[in-house]
Design a protein around this motif. Sequence first.
Motif, PDB file in Angstrom:
ATOM      1  N   LYS A 253      11.727 -15.630 -44.219  1.00 34.48           N
ATOM      2  CA  LYS A 253      11.295 -16.464 -43.014  1.00 34.48           C
ATOM      3  C   LYS A 253      11.216 -17.944 -43.369  1.00 34.48           C
ATOM      4  CE  LYS A 253       7.498 -16.429 -39.896  1.00 34.48           C
ATOM      5  NZ  LYS A 253       6.094 -16.031 -39.373  1.00 34.48           N
ATOM      6  N   GLU A 254      10.336 -17.809 -44.584  1.00 29.91           N
ATOM      7  CA  GLU A 254      10.246 -19.328 -45.106  1.00 29.91           C
ATOM      8  C   GLU A 254      11.299 -20.148 -45.339  1.00 29.91           C
ATOM      9  OE1 GLU A 254       8.079 -21.226 -49.074  1.00 29.91           O
ATOM     10  OE2 GLU A 254       7.872 -19.135 -48.864  1.00 29.91           O
ATOM     11  N   ASP A 255      12.440 -19.657 -45.702  1.00 27.08           N
ATOM     12  CA  ASP A 255      13.629 -20.344 -46.180  1.00 27.08           C
ATOM     13  C   ASP A 255      14.250 -20.820 -44.836  1.00 27.08           C
ATOM     14  OD1 ASP A 255      13.188 -19.883 -48.799  1.00 27.08           O
ATOM     15  OD2 ASP A 255      14.580 -18.628 -49.024  1.00 27.08           O
ATOM     16  N   VAL A 256      14.561 -19.669 -43.926  1.00 29.05           N
ATOM     17  CA  VAL A 256      15.128 -20.239 -42.597  1.00 29.05           C
ATOM     18  C   VAL A 256      14.310 -21.233 -41.611  1.00 29.05           C
ATOM     19  CG1 VAL A 256      16.698 -18.282 -42.871  1.00 29.05           C
ATOM     20  CG2 VAL A 256      14.437 -18.021 -41.392  1.00 29.05           C
ATOM     21  N   THR A 257      12.909 -20.818 -41.610  1.00 30.10           N
ATOM     22  CA  THR A 257      12.242 -21.908 -40.708  1.00 30.10           C
ATOM     23  C   THR A 257      12.141 -23.181 -41.543  1.00 30.10           C
ATOM     24  OG1 THR A 257      10.452 -20.966 -41.792  1.00 30.10           O
ATOM     25  CG2 THR A 257      10.841 -19.770 -39.767  1.00 30.10           C
ATOM     26  N   ASN A 258      12.058 -23.377 -42.677  1.00 33.45           N
ATOM     27  CA  ASN A 258      12.068 -24.703 -43.680  1.00 33.45           C
ATOM     28  C   ASN A 258      13.424 -25.348 -43.311  1.00 33.45           C
ATOM     29  OD1 ASN A 258      10.913 -26.519 -45.387  1.00 33.45           O
ATOM     30  ND2 ASN A 258      12.640 -25.761 -46.809  1.00 33.45           N
ATOM     31  N   TYR A 259      14.567 -24.614 -43.343  1.00 35.84           N
ATOM     32  CA  TYR A 259      15.890 -25.168 -43.257  1.00 35.84           C
ATOM     33  C   TYR A 259      16.126 -25.647 -41.925  1.00 35.84           C
ATOM     34  CZ  TYR A 259      21.081 -25.148 -42.596  1.00 35.84           C
ATOM     35  OH  TYR A 259      22.447 -25.507 -42.427  1.00 35.84           O
ATOM     36  N   VAL A 260      15.581 -24.880 -40.887  1.00 33.64           N
ATOM     37  CA  VAL A 260      15.867 -25.187 -39.552  1.00 33.64           C
ATOM     38  C   VAL A 260      14.647 -26.116 -38.955  1.00 33.64           C
ATOM     39  CG1 VAL A 260      16.229 -24.273 -36.971  1.00 33.64           C
ATOM     40  CG2 VAL A 260      17.147 -23.056 -39.151  1.00 33.64           C
ATOM     41  N   ASN A 261      13.669 -26.209 -39.685  1.00 35.94           N
ATOM     42  CA  ASN A 261      12.293 -26.995 -39.416  1.00 35.94           C
ATOM     43  C   ASN A 261      12.001 -26.453 -37.964  1.00 35.94           C
ATOM     44  OD1 ASN A 261      10.647 -29.063 -39.952  1.00 35.94           O
ATOM     45  ND2 ASN A 261      11.713 -30.593 -38.697  1.00 35.94           N
ATOM     46  N   SER A 262      11.839 -25.102 -37.875  1.00 34.74           N
ATOM     47  CA  SER A 262      11.429 -24.855 -36.707  1.00 34.74           C
ATOM     48  C   SER A 262      11.076 -23.055 -36.776  1.00 34.74           C
ATOM     49  CB  SER A 262      12.232 -25.012 -35.418  1.00 34.74           C
ATOM     50  OG  SER A 262      11.579 -24.155 -34.216  1.00 34.74           O
ATOM     51  N   SER A 263      10.103 -22.843 -36.092  1.00 31.24           N
ATOM     52  CA  SER A 263       9.809 -21.095 -36.063  1.00 31.24           C
ATOM     53  C   SER A 263      10.259 -20.660 -34.850  1.00 31.24           C
ATOM     54  CB  SER A 263       8.520 -21.015 -36.462  1.00 31.24           C
ATOM     55  OG  SER A 263       7.394 -21.488 -35.802  1.00 31.24           O
ATOM     56  N   ASP A 264      10.505 -21.413 -33.956  1.00 32.67           N
ATOM     57  CA  ASP A 264      11.017 -20.933 -32.607  1.00 32.67           C
ATOM     58  C   ASP A 264      12.122 -20.024 -32.741  1.00 32.67           C
ATOM     59  OD1 ASP A 264      12.014 -20.564 -29.820  1.00 32.67           O
ATOM     60  OD2 ASP A 264      11.462 -22.820 -29.443  1.00 32.67           O
ATOM     61  N   PRO A 265      12.212 -18.861 -32.167  1.00 27.71           N
ATOM     62  CA  PRO A 265      13.323 -18.013 -32.398  1.00 27.71           C
ATOM     63  C   PRO A 265      14.401 -18.491 -31.538  1.00 27.71           C
ATOM     64  CG  PRO A 265      11.253 -16.660 -31.888  1.00 27.71           C
ATOM     65  CD  PRO A 265      10.783 -18.082 -31.659  1.00 27.71           C
ATOM     66  N   ALA A 266      14.487 -19.115 -30.591  1.00 25.52           N
ATOM     67  CA  ALA A 266      15.624 -19.890 -30.051  1.00 25.52           C
ATOM     68  C   ALA A 266      16.132 -20.887 -30.700  1.00 25.52           C
ATOM     69  CB  ALA A 266      15.121 -20.412 -28.421  1.00 25.52           C
ATOM     70  N   VAL A 267      15.429 -21.468 -31.337  1.00 29.90           N
ATOM     71  CA  VAL A 267      16.121 -22.572 -32.108  1.00 29.90           C
ATOM     72  C   VAL A 267      16.452 -22.107 -33.449  1.00 29.90           C
ATOM     73  CG1 VAL A 267      15.410 -24.637 -33.603  1.00 29.90           C
ATOM     74  CG2 VAL A 267      14.156 -24.225 -31.336  1.00 29.90           C
ATOM     75  N   LEU A 268      15.871 -20.946 -34.138  1.00 29.07           N
ATOM     76  CA  LEU A 268      16.469 -20.327 -35.256  1.00 29.07           C
ATOM     77  C   LEU A 268      17.915 -19.776 -34.846  1.00 29.07           C
ATOM     78  CD1 LEU A 268      13.436 -18.598 -36.537  1.00 29.07           C
ATOM     79  CD2 LEU A 268      14.670 -20.422 -37.567  1.00 29.07           C
ATOM     80  N   LEU A 269      18.131 -19.012 -33.643  1.00 29.29           N
ATOM     81  CA  LEU A 269      19.090 -18.331 -33.287  1.00 29.29           C
ATOM     82  C   LEU A 269      20.238 -19.460 -33.003  1.00 29.29           C
ATOM     83  CD1 LEU A 269      20.669 -15.773 -32.210  1.00 29.29           C
ATOM     84  CD2 LEU A 269      20.023 -16.146 -29.979  1.00 29.29           C
ATOM     85  N   ALA A 270      20.019 -20.538 -32.295  1.00 31.64           N
ATOM     86  CA  ALA A 270      21.028 -21.618 -31.948  1.00 31.64           C
ATOM     87  C   ALA A 270      21.545 -22.263 -33.264  1.00 31.64           C
ATOM     88  CB  ALA A 270      20.196 -22.937 -31.432  1.00 31.64           C
ATOM     89  N   ALA A 271      20.992 -22.048 -34.542  1.00 32.99           N
ATOM     90  CA  ALA A 271      21.323 -22.577 -35.831  1.00 32.99           C
ATOM     91  C   ALA A 271      21.989 -21.638 -36.674  1.00 32.99           C
ATOM     92  CB  ALA A 271      20.313 -23.204 -36.425  1.00 32.99           C
TER      93      ALA A 271
END
Length: 375
Positions: free
Chosen positions: A227-245
């Motif tokens: 969680k820390e790695d992907v939210t830091n990389y995408v610069n968001s914790s929004d599931p929709a934004v994470l999925l879009a990336a």
Amino acid sequence: MIISTPNLAVCRRRRRCLTVKPAKYKWIKVLLAGCVAVTLTATATATETPRPTPTPRPAPTPLPHPIPSITEVYAIADDGTPLHWNAFLPSGTGPWPAVLVIHGGGFRAGDPGSTEVAQALAAAGYLALAIEYRLAPPGLLAGQVSAGYYPDQTDDVKLAVRAARADSRCNGKVGAVGGSAGASHTAYVAATGTAGDDRIDVGVCLSGPYNYADPASLIDPLHPNFKEDVTNYVNSSDPAVLLAASPISFVTRSIAPLFLVASVDDSGMPPQQLPDMVAKLNATGVINYQQLTIAGSLHAFKYWGTVEESAKAFLAVGFAAVDLVHDTCQTEAALKPEASSTTKPPMSSGSQSPDGKSPRQGSRASSWGIMIRPP
């Protein structure tokens, strides 16, 4: 008292039977010595299992180890960051297919590598290019100005694909082998971009994150760094934004062939990531991939030795398919009727080749017959 007189004739005969004359019975000594030798030999043989004589085999051709690398600037990022790769050249004159080696590091760390993988690929006849890309905070390349959030890193990898394809040492074919975050980038550039330009022709993904929004992965207590790695990389914790990336959001039937690998108890990746990617490929109707789950808990490049031969075989078939697809496209273009032509009737949708398949179906089966995923 009766005293018997010994029979002298009998005594003489007994003495003759008990007395062994050396000259006459020398063969007995030889026989006894032979029996002792046989006994000792049998005893020694009983303690050592007989081994068949090995069949002589030709000695393998020694490969240079380690294969030296050349550090080069492959591109300048849009923020002015000079991007480097370490080039490992095969023996011979080339040109060769190029394979990018894309490192992991949680999207925030890592150096060009793995050197072991790059050297193995170069020894197999590939132009191995271990690349760097901009890093998310707190990571920073020399000269990096941007934060390195998505899509900076995948933009850099696309620059590497394009640079490798245009390199004079490359024959125009480009693949990639990525580990962990590098496997995510490999899947991304297999699914996006333009074929023959900034999209790879074939990829190998080792322990990659493919669905940044997977709920189970985000709360996996055994892999809290996910969680820390992907939210830091995408610069968001929004599931929709994470999925879009996430790479799974870009999967289409035109995705480049992928070899997807993970270990059963992967120490660095939640177990849902590989099934998520496979489910998306299946739902999209993609067949040009293979998946492999190996025993143990090793992560990404650490199990390279276990999957090396399978990975190289997959790359070889993927690169061979590039030629086949190119030849098929040229054939179809030649068969396509011109609007003004009156000599060639248009081919109907039911037109078939002599083996009962349409030209596209025939090429597809021959291209990926050995790479279709197991049922």
